[in-house]
Design a protein around this motif. Structure first.
Motif, PDB file in Angstrom:
ATOM      1  N   PRO A  14      79.005  -3.393   1.088  1.00 26.48           N
ATOM      2  CA  PRO A  14      78.183  -2.307   0.525  1.00 26.48           C
ATOM      3  C   PRO A  14      76.607  -3.813  -0.375  1.00 26.48           C
ATOM      4  O   PRO A  14      76.036  -3.226   0.276  1.00 26.48           O
ATOM      5  CB  PRO A  14      77.269  -1.185   0.511  1.00 26.48           C
ATOM      6  N   ALA A  15      77.099  -3.715  -1.093  1.00 24.68           N
ATOM      7  CA  ALA A  15      76.186  -4.709  -2.660  1.00 24.68           C
ATOM      8  C   ALA A  15      75.675  -5.553  -1.590  1.00 24.68           C
ATOM      9  O   ALA A  15      74.161  -6.017  -2.133  1.00 24.68           O
ATOM     10  CB  ALA A  15      76.974  -4.288  -3.883  1.00 24.68           C
ATOM     11  N   ARG A  16      76.545  -6.628  -1.530  1.00 19.27           N
ATOM     12  CA  ARG A  16      75.965  -7.449  -0.608  1.00 19.27           C
ATOM     13  C   ARG A  16      75.774  -7.442   0.845  1.00 19.27           C
ATOM     14  O   ARG A  16      74.349  -8.361   0.578  1.00 19.27           O
ATOM     15  CB  ARG A  16      77.670  -8.604  -0.469  1.00 19.27           C
ATOM     16  N   ALA A  17      75.444  -6.882   1.746  1.00 13.84           N
ATOM     17  CA  ALA A  17      74.799  -6.367   3.184  1.00 13.84           C
ATOM     18  C   ALA A  17      73.367  -6.297   2.078  1.00 13.84           C
ATOM     19  O   ALA A  17      72.127  -6.997   2.669  1.00 13.84           O
ATOM     20  CB  ALA A  17      75.365  -5.037   2.966  1.00 13.84           C
ATOM     21  N   LYS A  18      73.239  -5.806   1.119  1.00 16.34           N
ATOM     22  CA  LYS A  18      71.496  -5.239   0.616  1.00 16.34           C
ATOM     23  C   LYS A  18      71.133  -6.652   0.485  1.00 16.34           C
ATOM     24  O   LYS A  18      69.937  -7.062   1.002  1.00 16.34           O
ATOM     25  CB  LYS A  18      72.176  -4.453  -0.568  1.00 16.34           C
TER      26      LYS A  18
END
Length: 234
Positions: A14-18
Motif C-alpha cells: 500500500p505505501a509503495r502504491a501511493k
C-alpha cells in the motif's frame, strides 16, 4: 478470482502504491486519472508473468481489463512472451486482441513494454498503414503505440516508419508523445543512421516541439545540439 490475481495481491504494498500513483500521474485531470496501483515492483510483476506464461487468452483478458495497473502490466507481459514463441496464426490472434484492447493499455509503461514486441513485430513483414491511423487517433495511448511500435523496425535497421510517424506527431500537444517521438528519433540515429537523423532534423527541427527535439539530439555533439536548438522559432 483467478489464481494469478491471488498471487498478485500477495505482493501488494500500500505505501509503495501511493508513491506509484503520484509518479504515474493518476490524479484528477492527469493523463492516467483513476489508475489504481497495488505497489508491486517491475521484477515482481515479471516473475509472476513468467510463472503464468501459458495463461489462456480468456484469463489474460481478465488481467488486461483489470482496474489494477500491475494486473494489466502482467497480462501484457504474458502476451509479449506468448507472441514471441507462437505460430503466425497465434501471433495474429494476439495482435488483434491487443488492438481491440488499447483502451486498457493506458499508461506509458504499459505501451513501452508491449507495443514494439507485439504490434511492431507483427507488422514487420506486413502492411504498416495501421500505424498512421493509430498516430492520428484521439487516444493518447494509441498515438504512443504507433510511435513505440517502430522501435522494432529501428532494431531491424529500418527508419522510414519512425520518421513518418514522428512527422505525423509533430504537432501533437502532449508531452508524452513529444518524449516518445524524440526517444525513437534518437534511437534511429544511434542504432542505424546518424546521417538520416540529421537530414530529418535539418528539415523539421524548427517545427518540432522543444521536448521532442531535445530528446532527438541528445546523442549529438554539443555544437550540433546548440545549432538545432537555435533553429527553434518558439
Amino acid at each position: 478470482m483467478l489464481a494469478i490475481q491471488k498471487d498478485i495481491l500477495k505482493k501488494r504494498k500500500p505505501a509503495r502504491a501511493k508513491t506509484l500513483q503520484r509518479f504515474f500521474k493518476t490524479g484528477p485531470g492527469d493523463y492516467a486519472e483513476g489508475d489504481i496501483f497495488l505497489g508491486l515492483t517491475v521484477p515482481e510483476s515479471r516473475l509472476i508473468a513468467k510463472k503464468y506464461k501459458d495463461l489462456p487468452l480468456k484469463e489474460v483478458s481478465v488481467l488486461v481489463k483489470s482496474p489494477h495497473h500491475e494486473e494489466r502490466l502482467i497480462g501484457l507481459l504474458i502476451l509479449v512472451s506468448q507472441f514471441s514463441k507462437s505460430s503466425e496464426e497465434v501471433q495474429e490472434k494476439i495482435y488483434k486482441f491487443y488492438l481491440k484492447h488499447t483502451k486498457y493499455i493506458n499508461n506509458w509503461d504499459l505501451v513501452d513494454s508491449s507495443a514494439e514486441y507485439i504490434v511492431g513485430a507483427f507488422l514487420y513483414n506486413r502492411d504498416r498503414k495501421i500505424l498512421q491511423k493509430l498516430a492520428k487517433s484521439k487516444s493518447l495511448w494509441e498515438r504512443r503505440i504507433a510511435m513505440l511500435s517502430t522501435f522494432h523496425f529501428i532494431k531491424k535497421g529500418e527508419l522510414k516508419d519512425t520518421f513518418k510517424i514522428a512527422e505525423i506527431l509533430m504537432k501533437d500537444r502532449h508531452d508524452l508523445i513529444h518524449k516518445a517521438s524524440g526517444w525513437m528519433l534518437r534511437e534511429a540515429g544511434k542504432r542505424v543512421s546518424e546521417k538520416d537523423l540529421r537530414q530529418f532534423l535539418d528539415r523539421y527541427a524548427a517545427q518540432m516541439p522543444r521536448t521532442m527535439l531535445r530528446y532527438a539530439i541528445e546523442r549529438l555533439p554539443k555544437e550540433d545540439r546548440l545549432r538545432y536548438l537555435s533553429l527553434k522559432s518558439n
